[in-house]
Scaffold this motif. Structure first.
Motif, PDB file in Angstrom:
ATOM      1  N   ILE A  56       0.857  -1.187   0.000  1.00 34.29           N
ATOM      2  CA  ILE A  56       0.000   0.000   0.000  1.00 34.29           C
ATOM      3  C   ILE A  56       0.890   1.232   0.000  1.00 34.29           C
ATOM      4  N   ASP A  57       0.764   2.039  -1.022  1.00 37.96           N
ATOM      5  CA  ASP A  57       1.530   3.275  -1.108  1.00 37.96           C
ATOM      6  C   ASP A  57       0.798   4.357  -0.328  1.00 37.96           C
ATOM      7  N   PRO A  58       1.381   4.854   0.778  1.00 40.26           N
ATOM      8  CA  PRO A  58       0.671   5.868   1.563  1.00 40.26           C
ATOM      9  C   PRO A  58       0.440   7.154   0.787  1.00 40.26           C
ATOM     10  N   GLU A  59       1.206   7.364  -0.301  1.00 42.88           N
ATOM     11  CA  GLU A  59       0.999   8.562  -1.104  1.00 42.88           C
ATOM     12  C   GLU A  59      -0.186   8.410  -2.056  1.00 42.88           C
ATOM     13  N   ASN A  60      -0.541   7.167  -2.364  1.00 43.80           N
ATOM     14  CA  ASN A  60      -1.622   6.970  -3.333  1.00 43.80           C
ATOM     15  C   ASN A  60      -2.242   5.603  -3.096  1.00 43.80           C
ATOM     16  N   TRP A  61      -3.034   5.482  -2.047  1.00 48.07           N
ATOM     17  CA  TRP A  61      -3.649   4.209  -1.684  1.00 48.07           C
ATOM     18  C   TRP A  61      -4.953   4.037  -2.438  1.00 48.07           C
ATOM     19  N   MET A  62      -5.026   2.995  -3.285  1.00 45.70           N
ATOM     20  CA  MET A  62      -6.217   2.708  -4.076  1.00 45.70           C
ATOM     21  C   MET A  62      -6.615   3.900  -4.951  1.00 45.70           C
ATOM     22  N   GLY A  63      -5.594   4.679  -5.382  1.00 38.95           N
ATOM     23  CA  GLY A  63      -5.892   5.799  -6.258  1.00 38.95           C
ATOM     24  C   GLY A  63      -6.539   6.970  -5.566  1.00 38.95           C
ATOM     25  N   LEU A  64      -6.504   6.990  -4.235  1.00 40.87           N
ATOM     26  CA  LEU A  64      -7.207   8.046  -3.507  1.00 40.87           C
ATOM     27  C   LEU A  64      -6.269   9.156  -3.055  1.00 40.87           C
ATOM     28  N   GLY A  65      -5.011   9.126  -3.498  1.00 41.57           N
ATOM     29  CA  GLY A  65      -4.075  10.128  -3.045  1.00 41.57           C
ATOM     30  C   GLY A  65      -3.570   9.800  -1.644  1.00 41.57           C
ATOM     31  N   ARG A  66      -2.855  10.729  -1.044  1.00 41.19           N
ATOM     32  CA  ARG A  66      -2.352  10.492   0.302  1.00 41.19           C
ATOM     33  C   ARG A  66      -3.512  10.533   1.283  1.00 41.19           C
ATOM     34  N   LEU A  67      -3.693   9.433   2.007  1.00 41.56           N
ATOM     35  CA  LEU A  67      -4.845   9.342   2.891  1.00 41.56           C
ATOM     36  C   LEU A  67      -4.541   9.841   4.294  1.00 41.56           C
ATOM     37  N   GLY A  68      -3.662   9.129   4.990  1.00 41.06           N
ATOM     38  CA  GLY A  68      -3.522   9.406   6.403  1.00 41.06           C
ATOM     39  C   GLY A  68      -4.741   8.906   7.147  1.00 41.06           C
ATOM     40  N   LEU A  69      -4.770   9.078   8.447  1.00 39.15           N
ATOM     41  CA  LEU A  69      -5.884   8.572   9.244  1.00 39.15           C
ATOM     42  C   LEU A  69      -7.183   9.287   8.909  1.00 39.15           C
ATOM     43  N   ASP A  70      -7.121  10.602   8.773  1.00 39.92           N
ATOM     44  CA  ASP A  70      -8.331  11.360   8.461  1.00 39.92           C
ATOM     45  C   ASP A  70      -8.919  10.928   7.117  1.00 39.92           C
ATOM     46  N   GLY A  71      -8.073  10.818   6.098  1.00 42.74           N
ATOM     47  CA  GLY A  71      -8.549  10.406   4.787  1.00 42.74           C
ATOM     48  C   GLY A  71      -9.106   8.993   4.787  1.00 42.74           C
ATOM     49  N   LEU A  72      -8.466   8.092   5.535  1.00 42.32           N
ATOM     50  CA  LEU A  72      -8.950   6.717   5.602  1.00 42.32           C
ATOM     51  C   LEU A  72     -10.334   6.653   6.237  1.00 42.32           C
ATOM     52  N   LEU A  73     -10.528   7.389   7.319  1.00 39.86           N
ATOM     53  CA  LEU A  73     -11.828   7.382   7.990  1.00 39.86           C
ATOM     54  C   LEU A  73     -12.909   7.974   7.091  1.00 39.86           C
ATOM     55  N   VAL A  74     -12.566   9.035   6.353  1.00 43.23           N
ATOM     56  CA  VAL A  74     -13.548   9.647   5.450  1.00 43.23           C
ATOM     57  C   VAL A  74     -13.918   8.680   4.336  1.00 43.23           C
ATOM     58  N   GLU A  75     -12.927   7.998   3.766  1.00 43.38           N
ATOM     59  CA  GLU A  75     -13.218   7.057   2.683  1.00 43.38           C
ATOM     60  C   GLU A  75     -14.027   5.869   3.185  1.00 43.38           C
ATOM     61  N   MET A  76     -13.769   5.429   4.414  1.00 43.78           N
ATOM     62  CA  MET A  76     -14.576   4.345   4.981  1.00 43.78           C
ATOM     63  C   MET A  76     -16.021   4.796   5.172  1.00 43.78           C
ATOM     64  N   ALA A  77     -16.206   6.033   5.620  1.00 42.95           N
ATOM     65  CA  ALA A  77     -17.567   6.555   5.781  1.00 42.95           C
ATOM     66  C   ALA A  77     -18.253   6.700   4.428  1.00 42.95           C
TER      67      ALA A  77
END
Length: 656
Positions: free
Chosen positions: A594-615
């Motif tokens: 998993i590339d933290p800069e571009n995970w699943m084509g979603l760009g850099r996620l981080g914890l905030d981005g991951l939680l938003v994408e899960m929601a």
């Protein structure tokens, strides 16, 4: 003779009860080794096309020549539209579709997720097939912005050029729908959900307009992702995206047809999961398999095609990768051949596989070969659960009476067993099964599972500004909850603790077994993360409040140190496999996978981005990975921790 047989069985029963942990460990090892064997030729097969009616590569493609000039003109027009407002862009695309001769329409949609509004407008047009009876249709789509957020200049232009080219042919036995969505995730989801609905969809979280123009049942969909700008850019290979929502997959015949026409007719190499340099070695196959497992277990959309999977519409996305010598005409002819192959279908794709794991574009593993890997791991929990259930029916040390001095009475009740002239004294506890009291353990387990709905609700409904703080709070509460619950369990008899753990593992094993048939990847990964829960037993006590001495002897100190040696590593491993810790690791990225800069084509996620994408996945896409995490994995982890610490600090001895 009968008495001797009975006594022999009694002597062997303790030995048999020691086997389940080893059997569970063996199941986990076998499951992992089974998966590692799949990339070998002996356990995989070469891909093939089952549906003869497709006839891939049997047609001569004519897209080229003057069509190249038309494509370049469309690409310039798309570039000019990108410089205008959204309203002008939508109007311009609709005008272009009408000028081709399509019945064009627009669709508005909006979602409210994590306090943010996601809205856009889709544009689509209908090309009625000259030989069609309005009962079947195909979709050719290109998102305005691809998964990386880039404007899909060449993809949109190529889709317009192809449909204009298709308009001149009279061979179409199915209607063709040209769909240009606002983005690659929510636009396709809004359009396909409205296509299968009879009216507008309006709820508290989404508002999707109805489609004024419809055709027949969708037989397939092809998406183009080619973001080359107005000056163009050649590409090296095609990345065939096929993963759908919740790990759903298209019929393998569609994917094989796309690869076949690209390789055989156009000479375009195809790859999977952006693995551009694949040398068909064991390591490359295993890497592709692992990336597929991670993508499918996440359950989120990987391209515009993903939204079609829940509606049983087979779809793929063709994405250009690398820098080579292939141009837009090569991609156009490959797309033409693929669409014409779908046009040959006499019925919906059904003959090939819907459940498979791809090792490369030409080799796959069928469900009959890979499913046992997850089933065996799920079976390890069932074995441990049954062993704990049997143990709960036998008298244990925890149920013995304490003497007046606070120490356990060592006297055991014996019973005289006779069979004819043979007599023997055996422990009474070996002859009489203890009565199981299951109401309290079942209530505790149900309460823990219901408690898992709290983080599921909060993380999917809170405003984005509160998501990270809420997750930190949930993580802290998650780590403290097993400790609190273990203090309560320390007051219960050993039997009820075993019954509680038995029920928890039994539910976990049954749920993962069922999940494996729907989403193998998610069941396998959750099974591996939960594997240590099968071996959790109450840890040795560090302190005993009932018999605490003012001065510890040397033996007491040595016992304390020995207990720490067992408790600390066990507790560390237990907390490392907790859902919050694993989500923290995923948010930071898995090295090489998993590339933290571009995970699943979603760009850099981080914890905030991951939680938003899960929601967003839960609200907009219907992804139920979060339900598995908080409704299956989290309760099993909490119960396991409560059992683990039930005797570390306790008022009385639980016989551990």
């Amino acid at each position: 003779m009968a008495l001797s047989t009975r006594l022999l069985a009694l002597r062997r029963s303790p030995v048999l009860l020691k086997l389940p942990p080893y059997l569970s460990a063996l199941c986990i090892v076998v499951g992992v080794v089974w998966l590692l064997l799949l990339p070998l030729n002996e356990y995989s097969r070469s891909t093939y096309i089952s549906e003869n009616a497709i006839l891939p590569g049997q047609v001569h493609t004519y897209f080229g020549g003057s069509e190249h000039n038309i494509f370049r003109a469309y690409r310039q027009e798309v570039w000019h539209l990108s410089e205008r407002s959204d309203h002008d862009r939508i109007f311009g695309l609709e005008h272009e579709m009408r000028s081709i001769g399509l019945k064009a329409a627009t669709q508005e949609y909006s979602w409210t997720v994590a306090g943010e509004e996601i809205k856009g407008m889709n544009v689509y047009g209908l090309l009625q097939g000259p030989r069609a009876d309005a009962t079947e249709a195909m979709v050719l789509m290109a998102a305005w912005r691809n998964f990386d957020g880039q404007i899909n200049y060449s993809g949109v232009a190529l889709a317009l050029s192809l449909v204009r080219y298709f308009k001149r042919w009279s061979i179409w036995s199915k209607d063709i729908i040209l769909l240009i969505t606002d983005d690659s995730t929510y636009g396709p989801e809004a359009w396909v959900s409205a296509y299968h609905s009879t009216s507008s969809i309006a709820t508290s979280s989404r508002n999707i307009s109805a489609l004024p123009i419809k055709a027949g049942a969708l037989q397939g969909a092809v998406a183009l992702d080619y973001p080359a700008g107005p000056w163009g850019q050649r590409f090296e290979k095609l990345d065939v995206l096929y993963d759908g929502i919740n790990g759903a997959l298209p019929n393998l015949d569609l994917l094989n047809t796309a690869v076949s026409v690209a390789n055989s007719q156009m000479g375009i190499g195809c790859v999977l999961h952006n693995t551009v340099h694949h040398f068909d070695t064991y390591s490359d196959r295993l890497l592709t398999l692992t990336k597929g497992l991670l993508t499918q277990s996440a359950g989120h959309a990987t391209g515009p095609h993903s939204a079609f999977m829940p509606y049983h519409v087979d779809a793929v996305t063709l994405r250009t990768v690398g820098d080579g010598w292939h141009d837009e005409m090569s991609l156009g002819r490959a797309t033409e051949s693929l669409v014409r192959s779908l046009n040959n279908l006499l019925e919906h794709l059904h003959q090939s596989f819907f459940f498979y794991i791809l090792l490369n574009t030409n080799r796959f593993v069928s469900i009959g070969n890979y499913l046992p890997a997850a089933m065996i791991i799920a079976g390890s929990f069932t074995i441990s659960a049954l062993a704990l259930w049997v143990q709960s029916g036998k008298a244990s040390k925890g149920d013995e009476q304490l003497g007046k001095d606070g120490k356990k009475a060592t006297e055991k009740k014996m019973e005289l067993v006779s069979d004819g002239d043979d007599l023997a004294l055996v422990p009474k506890s070996d002859l009489v099964a203890a009565e199981r009291k299951i109401f309290l353990p079942a209530t505790i387990l149900l309460s823990v599972h219901l408690a898992g709905l709290v983080p599921l609700y909060l993380l999917n409904n809170l405003n984005r500004s509160y998501l990270t703080s809420a997750f930190h709070f949930i993580a802290l509460a998650t780590l403290l909850l097993p400790f609190y619950l273990s203090l309560q369990l320390s007051r219960l008899p050993t039997q009820q603790i075993k019954i509680l753990q038995s029920f928890s593992l039994l539910f976990l094993g049954a749920t993962l077994s069922m999940l494996a048939t729907i989403n193998f990847s998610l069941a396998f990964i959750i099974g591996l993360l939960c594997a240590p829960l099968s071996f959790l037993r109450p840890l040795p006590r560090l302190f005993t409040t009932g018999s605490l001495k003012q001065e510890r002897t040397v033996d007491d100190a040595q016992a304390f140190v020995a207990s720490l040696v067992v408790v600390l590593p066990s507790a560390a491993l237990y907390f490392l496999i907790s859902p919050p810790v694993v989500l923290y690791v995923v948010a930071s990225g898995l090295p090489g996978l998993i590339d933290p800069e571009n995970w699943m084509g979603l760009g850099r996620l981080g914890l905030d981005g991951l939680l938003v994408e899960m929601a967003r996945g839960w609200v907009a896409q219907g992804v139920w990975t979060g339900l598995v995490v908080w409704g299956v994995w989290w309760p099993a982890w909490v119960v396991g921790g409560a059992v683990l610490g039930s005797a570390v600090v306790g008022i009385h001895d639980n016989g551990t």
